[in-house]
Scaffold this active site. Structure first.
Site, PDB file in Angstrom:
ATOM      1  N   THR B  70       0.838  -1.205   0.000  1.00  0.00           N
ATOM      2  CA  THR B  70       0.000   0.000   0.000  1.00  0.00           C
ATOM      3  C   THR B  70       0.870   1.252   0.000  1.00  0.00           C
ATOM      4  O   THR B  70       0.632   2.194  -0.758  1.00  0.00           O
ATOM      5  CB  THR B  70      -0.930  -0.026   1.236  1.00  0.00           C
ATOM      6  OG1 THR B  70      -1.839  -1.121   1.089  1.00  0.00           O
ATOM      7  CG2 THR B  70      -1.717   1.263   1.375  1.00  0.00           C
ATOM      8  N   HIS B 196       4.223  -9.953   1.339  1.00  0.00           N
ATOM      9  CA  HIS B 196       3.435 -11.004   1.994  1.00  0.00           C
ATOM     10  C   HIS B 196       2.486 -11.687   1.010  1.00  0.00           C
ATOM     11  O   HIS B 196       1.878 -12.700   1.333  1.00  0.00           O
ATOM     12  CB  HIS B 196       2.695 -10.471   3.227  1.00  0.00           C
ATOM     13  CG  HIS B 196       1.511  -9.625   2.923  1.00  0.00           C
ATOM     14  ND1 HIS B 196       0.222 -10.060   3.023  1.00  0.00           N
ATOM     15  CD2 HIS B 196       1.428  -8.348   2.500  1.00  0.00           C
ATOM     16  CE1 HIS B 196      -0.605  -9.101   2.692  1.00  0.00           C
ATOM     17  NE2 HIS B 196       0.096  -8.052   2.375  1.00  0.00           N
ATOM     18  N   CYS B 320     -22.249  -8.426   1.990  1.00  0.00           N
ATOM     19  CA  CYS B 320     -22.429  -8.720   3.414  1.00  0.00           C
ATOM     20  C   CYS B 320     -21.096  -9.068   4.083  1.00  0.00           C
ATOM     21  O   CYS B 320     -21.021  -9.168   5.293  1.00  0.00           O
ATOM     22  CB  CYS B 320     -23.432  -9.853   3.599  1.00  0.00           C
ATOM     23  SG  CYS B 320     -23.045 -11.282   2.598  1.00  0.00           S
TER      24      CYS B 320
END
Lengths: 460, 460
Positions: B70, B196, B320
């Site tokens: 990120t 990772h 959901c």
């Protein structure tokens, strides 16, 4: 081979290593996921946060993990400045903060904000009154380290926090150097720290922001760590960081007492063993494990190199050991000698015999460096007749200008002056510091086309 | 217990673990220091940089390590935008980029810049022509992932890079999902990845910036990693990241072939074993280890929970299962079904028998979830007389609105319509997707005071 630079980075604590290895198997998954590997990772992260929060003295939901202490400082400063943008864009820092704080301040100034640097005294401490006087109605944030990373002086955080509270300004405390030894005095609003300073792994910082402190994270949105620290959590390292913080705290009181004795030994013995040394930093209000001194007529880089060859790893704030060839901003702000600067910071567990060996080795090392540089070995001879003298040390690097000065001061009569022409940045700091150490009068500096002229009057 | 979510985070590769443990002893010191511990750390860092650069296909001095993928993406985007600020403030991205890219784009828009999202087809791929058409004279940067993280579709990076080159726009490739399998097609200007994802430790990303690409790091100055990644380097993790990248690359070709067979088995067998399933993503131009499918009439959260209870860890782009209760932006951009969405991404070394067991378990799990929700089990009965119908599914969450629709579609005559009132975000995606799967006609959506009315015409 004694490593005496814990203030840069401490060797991995055995507990950190254990915790890291143990959590490599359990902590690699995404803690945001609902399956078992994710839930396990989440449990580890939550437990680490609780342990770290307890050591910091805050609530777990006030604390996030960042990828370094530097990131924690940057995030804390920008989040605060942005959260209080309506108040103003004024930042107060001490002149001896870590570069991560000062660089964030410089970026604020480049972006139109203003920064006030509160000066420090010759020990490296801010005065609470001077700090309070720097707070303004448009001050968005104040920053103060808990203790200085180069000279170990402990700052009056409690009193400064009180002044900040009185004016409604949040205080960010950079606790990188002190958190291993105990919690920071009460009253802070934000706190930043770095795990590899206490024997945790690299890659983990922490940022605590008290509830109620205005805070607006900057940069692209990210859901992790309450939106305050983007990127996938490094859970094994976070677990190791929290476990080792708890471990070093458990032994902190006893170890501090033991290391304090060793550091006192250095503080007392170095000036006895090595002529022309200035030990800097507050002798009492200081970190237990750190001592810094400067040696006249010594080139810091050579000194470090020779100490390394003798098996001792230390660091230095001398100009010749920095990539910018300027002396450490901390020594500059304190107005102390920067040449031949040595910082000794003892890791937890340092043996008393290693310190003794350092004290045995240092005098020979310093004296050999001085010999190579042709430094004066005896005090100036009685003043003959003579006039004012000028030395051209242009193009010569620290410590040569000071050595040249010391060599000729005896050649001018009492009341006469020596003018040193020098363009090395360290001279600005080291010539006045030499005068202070030698009891001579520093008259002042005037800019020349190239470099500066530094005038010294012989008064003894 | 099979873990099938390598695309989120891969378990630590044995080589990463070994390298990490070995370098804990050598890599904890500050690589900027001149003493032996610092020099050792520097050697490790340099060697890791060379190994990573070789795997990426760039020069070592073009590559820096960041604290996460990120961070690499954010730094790459901001550094480029800032370096090319005089060109303009327009950013081009695909609609299916990772959230780190899209969030950086949103932050740019909030700051007055503009972003063009290039749409994708039903397989999730951009069209090179459409991408090229989005490039403008004021485009500062273009971003395209090498392969999609949710559906595995490989993007036409080479062709898009060619279009970018022709217009002089630098291309940033987010290679997080594909770097383990091989280098990115030539032509990129910046490349970001995350350790990772390939079995390296968390806490390490990498950012490569080709020489000659305009780049201005943002934020406070910091000397580490060429000024592009502030904070103390996490050397043991960096060493482990580089070593494991090299290790997974050595086995990539053989492992890709093996996993491709397993994934093909899932792609073929799931629709045979489970009724009403849509397998999404490009069947050929895809990552070797990843497959995604959606199950009609299934609640994704319950499905994941039941699969977890059966020992399978997978993820989902269903609404959901997201904290915002909206379906994944990737599935939305593709226009495919989002309900009952399952992403299976196989870690290196996944046993064939584990995939078979998954295929054995899945039908029962889906059917039990459908039963609980009262989903229709048979196709709609022959059309009786009837009129247009309206279903009130307001307040009902995915997949209930679609289940209600499926239950009544047989009650309207051919040519008749069913109007579904729904305020769940997923309905906007899933009702058209259901029509596509069932061969019914999706007429359109009209906004209501609360939610929307979705109109479906029965045509078969």
């Amino acid at each position: 081979m004694p490593y005496f630079d814990a203030a840069s980075s401490a060797p991995l604590h055995p507990v950190a290593r254990q915790a890291l290895q143990a959590s490599l198997d359990e902590g690699w998954a995404d803690p945001a996921r609902l399956y078992r590997e994710g839930r396990r990772a989440r449990l580890l992260l939550d437990a680490a946060r609780e342990a770290a929060a307890e050591a910091v003295g805050c609530r777990p939901d006030e604390l996030v993990f960042t990828s370094s202490g530097t990131r924690a400082v940057h995030t804390g400063i920008y989040g605060s400045l942005s959260g209080r943008r309506r108040v103003g864009r004024h930042l107060v820092v001490s002149a001896v903060e870590h570069s991560s704080v000062l660089h964030a301040g410089a970026a604020l100034e480049a972006d139109g904000g203003t920064v006030t640097e509160v000066p420090v005294d010759r020990t490296g401490a801010v005065s609470p009154a001077a700090y309070a006087a720097a707070l303004r109605p448009d001050t968005a944030l104040a920053c103060l380290q808990s203790a200085n990373h180069e000279v170990g002086t402990v700052q009056p955080v409690g009193e400064v926090a009180e002044a900040c509270r009185a004016t409604g300004v949040p205080l960010l405390v950079d606790a990188a150097q002190s958190l291993a030894w105990g919690p920071v005095e009460d009253g802070w609003s934000l706190l930043a720290a770095s795990a590899h300073k206490w024997g945790g792994p690299a890659g983990v910082g922490l940022l605590a922001v008290r509830k109620g402190v205005r805070f607006a994270p900057q940069g692209p949105a990210d859901e992790r760590e309450s939106g305050r620290s983007p990127g996938f959590e490094n859970i094994p390292a976070i677990v190791a960081a929290a476990a080792s913080l708890r471990a070093v705290r458990a032994e902190a009181a006893a170890e501090a007492e033991r290391l304090r004795v060793l550091v006192d030994r250095v503080r007392v013995r170095v000036p006895e063993l090595v002529p022309d040394v200035e030990v800097v930093g507050d002798p009492v209000r200081r970190l237990p494990h750190l001592v810094t001194f400067s040696c006249l007529y010594v080139d810091g880089e050579t000194l470090l190199h020779e100490l390394d060859r003798s098996g001792f790893s230390v660091s230095s704030g001398s100009s010749c050991t920095s990539s910018t060839l300027t002396p450490s901003h901390v020594l500059r702000a304190m107005g102390v000698l920067s040449e031949g600067n040595v910082r000794v910071s003892l890791p937890v567990g340092t043996a008393s015999s290693d310190v003794d060996r350092f004290l045995a080795v240092l005098p020979g090392v310093v004296s050999s460096v001085r010999q190579k540089l042709g430094a004066p070995t005896s005090p100036p001879s009685p003043a003959p007749d003579g006039t004012d003298l000028t030395i051209d040390a242009l193009g010569k690097r620290c410590p040569i200008p000071v050595i040249e000065l010391a060599k000729v001061i005896g050649d001018v009569p009492l009341g006469g002056t020596v003018t040193v022409l020098a363009d090395d940045e360290a001279a600005r700091l080291d010539i006045p510091a030499w005068c202070e150490m030698r009891g001579q009068e520093y008259v002042g500096e005037s800019r020349r086309e190239r470099g500066s002229a530094y005038v010294v009057r012989r008064v003894e």
